[in-house]
Write a protein that holds these residues in place. Structure first.
Motif, PDB file in Angstrom:
ATOM      1  N   ALA A  89       0.517  -1.032  -0.066  1.00 62.73           N
ATOM      2  CA  ALA A  89      -0.311   0.181  -0.095  1.00 62.73           C
ATOM      3  C   ALA A  89       0.809   1.159   0.315  1.00 62.73           C
ATOM      4  O   ALA A  89       0.061   2.503  -0.177  1.00 62.73           O
ATOM      5  N   ALA A  90       1.746   1.543   0.890  1.00 62.41           N
ATOM      6  CA  ALA A  90       3.035   2.194   0.912  1.00 62.41           C
ATOM      7  C   ALA A  90       3.599   2.262  -0.512  1.00 62.41           C
ATOM      8  O   ALA A  90       4.300   3.772  -0.777  1.00 62.41           O
ATOM      9  N   VAL A  91       3.701   1.579  -1.498  1.00 67.15           N
ATOM     10  CA  VAL A  91       4.401   1.656  -2.732  1.00 67.15           C
ATOM     11  C   VAL A  91       4.009   2.391  -3.358  1.00 67.15           C
ATOM     12  O   VAL A  91       3.805   2.956  -4.191  1.00 67.15           O
ATOM     13  N   LEU A  92       2.337   1.418  -3.262  1.00 62.42           N
ATOM     14  CA  LEU A  92       1.279   1.822  -4.363  1.00 62.42           C
ATOM     15  C   LEU A  92       1.035   3.353  -4.087  1.00 62.42           C
ATOM     16  O   LEU A  92       1.256   4.700  -5.385  1.00 62.42           O
ATOM     17  N   ARG A  93       0.864   4.009  -2.715  1.00 63.02           N
ATOM     18  CA  ARG A  93       0.969   5.275  -2.553  1.00 63.02           C
ATOM     19  C   ARG A  93       1.769   6.280  -3.106  1.00 63.02           C
ATOM     20  O   ARG A  93       1.815   7.589  -3.597  1.00 63.02           O
ATOM     21  N   ALA A  94       2.877   6.435  -2.711  1.00 58.94           N
ATOM     22  CA  ALA A  94       4.239   6.345  -3.788  1.00 58.94           C
ATOM     23  C   ALA A  94       3.872   6.792  -4.949  1.00 58.94           C
ATOM     24  O   ALA A  94       4.431   8.049  -5.440  1.00 58.94           O
ATOM     25  N   VAL A  95       3.895   5.640  -5.673  1.00 55.23           N
ATOM     26  CA  VAL A  95       3.886   5.752  -7.320  1.00 55.23           C
ATOM     27  C   VAL A  95       2.423   6.559  -7.772  1.00 55.23           C
ATOM     28  O   VAL A  95       2.466   7.353  -8.339  1.00 55.23           O
TER      29      VAL A  95
END
Length: 177
Positions: free
Chosen positions: A165-171
């Motif tokens: 979820a954090a990676v997707l938020r960063a994207v």
């Protein structure tokens, strides 16, 4: 799983990606970019997470070889999730990193609609992924490291799901910026 391995593994991946980007521009085309990222994570990230991200990105890249329209991105997400399920053995609801990815894939299906706009659809998808990651807190672990631990000891959301979820938020934030 409470031992910090997930955080260390993702930190190792983040450092490797930073070094890779600083060494020279990454490929601009989506398929080569995702393939190169898959190779990097397979080599540098380590652990089962590195393998699963590598499988996910490799399958997604194949879907983008000859297309780069919005529906192709939804297809790429579906392909990545399917590869992760096939080789990783988890299913949605098993309290793994697959849970937010599956939720995001479902939401990205809206990219197949005529007139879809990337950022609003992606923002809704990221919110779905974050909610799915948080929901792992209440799930019984059916796969992954957490399945070896008694459910009474699993008091937090799945670390891999939270990391996804954090990676997707960063994207999303990167695309907005």
């Amino acid at each position: 799983a409470g031992d910090g391995d997930c955080g260390h593994t993702h930190a190792r991946a983040a450092r490797a990606i930073q070094e890779w980007v600083h060494a020279g521009p990454p490929p601009a085309a989506p398929a080569p970019l995702l393939s190169a990222l898959a190779d990097l994570l397979l080599e540098k990230m380590g652990g089962s997470s590195g393998v699963l991200y590598g499988l996910f990105l490799t399958a997604a890249a194949r879907s983008l070889l000859n297309r780069n329209d919005l529906p192709a991105w939804a297809d790429a997400m579906d392909a990545g999730v399917e590869a992760m399920q096939r080789y990783g053995g988890a299913a949605p609801g098993d309290r793994t990193m697959l849970d937010p990815l599956w939720a995001v894939a479902q939401a990205l299906g809206a990219l197949r609609s005529p007139g879809a706009e990337l950022l609003p659809v992606l923002a809704a998808a990221v919110q779905s992924g974050e909610a799915a990651a948080e929901a792992t807190k209440e799930m019984e672990a059916g796969a992954g490291r957490a399945s070896y631990i008694g459910s009474a000891q699993l008091l937090q959301p799945d670390p891999g799901a939270v990391a996804v979820a954090a990676v997707l938020r960063a994207v999303l934030e990167g695309l907005r910026g």
